[in-house]
Scaffold this motif. Sequence first.
Motif, PDB file in Angstrom:
ATOM      1  N   SER A  49       0.751  -1.055   0.146  1.00  0.00           N
ATOM      2  CA  SER A  49      -0.111   0.063  -0.098  1.00  0.00           C
ATOM      3  C   SER A  49       1.012   1.258  -0.024  1.00  0.00           C
ATOM      4  O   SER A  49       1.887   1.352   0.907  1.00  0.00           O
ATOM      5  N   ARG A  50       0.474   2.172  -1.001  1.00  0.00           N
ATOM      6  CA  ARG A  50       1.097   3.506  -0.774  1.00  0.00           C
ATOM      7  C   ARG A  50       0.366   4.454  -0.086  1.00  0.00           C
ATOM      8  O   ARG A  50      -0.408   5.110  -0.738  1.00  0.00           O
TER       9      ARG A  50
ATOM     10  N   SER B 157      -3.383   0.235  -3.444  1.00  0.00           N
ATOM     11  CA  SER B 157      -2.783  -1.040  -2.920  1.00  0.00           C
ATOM     12  C   SER B 157      -2.831  -2.110  -3.898  1.00  0.00           C
ATOM     13  O   SER B 157      -3.927  -1.993  -4.946  1.00  0.00           O
TER      14      SER B 157
ATOM     15  N   ASN C 275      -2.278  -1.602   4.061  1.00  0.00           N
ATOM     16  CA  ASN C 275      -1.224  -2.489   3.840  1.00  0.00           C
ATOM     17  C   ASN C 275      -1.592  -3.946   4.357  1.00  0.00           C
ATOM     18  O   ASN C 275      -1.624  -4.983   3.678  1.00  0.00           O
TER      19      ASN C 275
ATOM     20  N   ASN D 217       4.608  -3.584  -6.778  1.00  0.00           N
ATOM     21  CA  ASN D 217       5.122  -2.548  -7.181  1.00  0.00           C
ATOM     22  C   ASN D 217       4.801  -2.032  -8.639  1.00  0.00           C
ATOM     23  O   ASN D 217       4.789  -0.861  -9.096  1.00  0.00           O
TER      24      ASN D 217
ATOM     25  N   LEU E 137       1.163  -1.395  -9.063  1.00  0.00           N
ATOM     26  CA  LEU E 137       1.181   0.053  -8.341  1.00  0.00           C
ATOM     27  C   LEU E 137       1.455   1.147  -9.331  1.00  0.00           C
ATOM     28  O   LEU E 137       0.766   2.184  -9.546  1.00  0.00           O
ATOM     29  N   ASP E 138       2.635   0.905  -9.933  1.00  0.00           N
ATOM     30  CA  ASP E 138       3.276   2.015 -10.846  1.00  0.00           C
ATOM     31  C   ASP E 138       2.480   1.933 -12.037  1.00  0.00           C
ATOM     32  O   ASP E 138       2.264   3.110 -12.541  1.00  0.00           O
TER      33      ASP E 138
END
Length: 143
Positions: free
Chosen positions: A18-19, A25, A50, A134, A137-138
Amino acid sequence: MNLTNEDPGLTCYTDGASRGNPGPSAYAYLVCDRDRILDETGKFLGKATNNEAEYQAVIAALDAGARFSHGSVTVFSDSELVIRQLNGRYAVRAAHLLPLYRRVKEREGMFQNVEYRSVPRENPLIRRMDALCNRILDDAVKR
């Protein structure tokens, strides 16, 4: 080497990310049968904590594992909280995690045996799942 001729069962490696907490997330999981990868998947969840993402990864891994076997499964995660809650060492006190905990426990019935083990973040397969989270998410941020 397996000297007892027993099937070692499936292994699942899971990770959630989670960012922000909560924030965008994702989760990822890998399902293996001995040295063979059976499934490797990740998914964008939207806004979540998260710990929610970590639980969602375990749920998805168990669902995927049930497509391949109903024997034994061992789930590996770097989330000590989730593993300790699933093993009964910690109570689930956060109301938003309780439904996810129950969903995991329901899925245990699909298998003869389910084991949860904590592994360090440096585990190569956990790192692989973290990298997949990641990337997801990116990609979601770019949209």
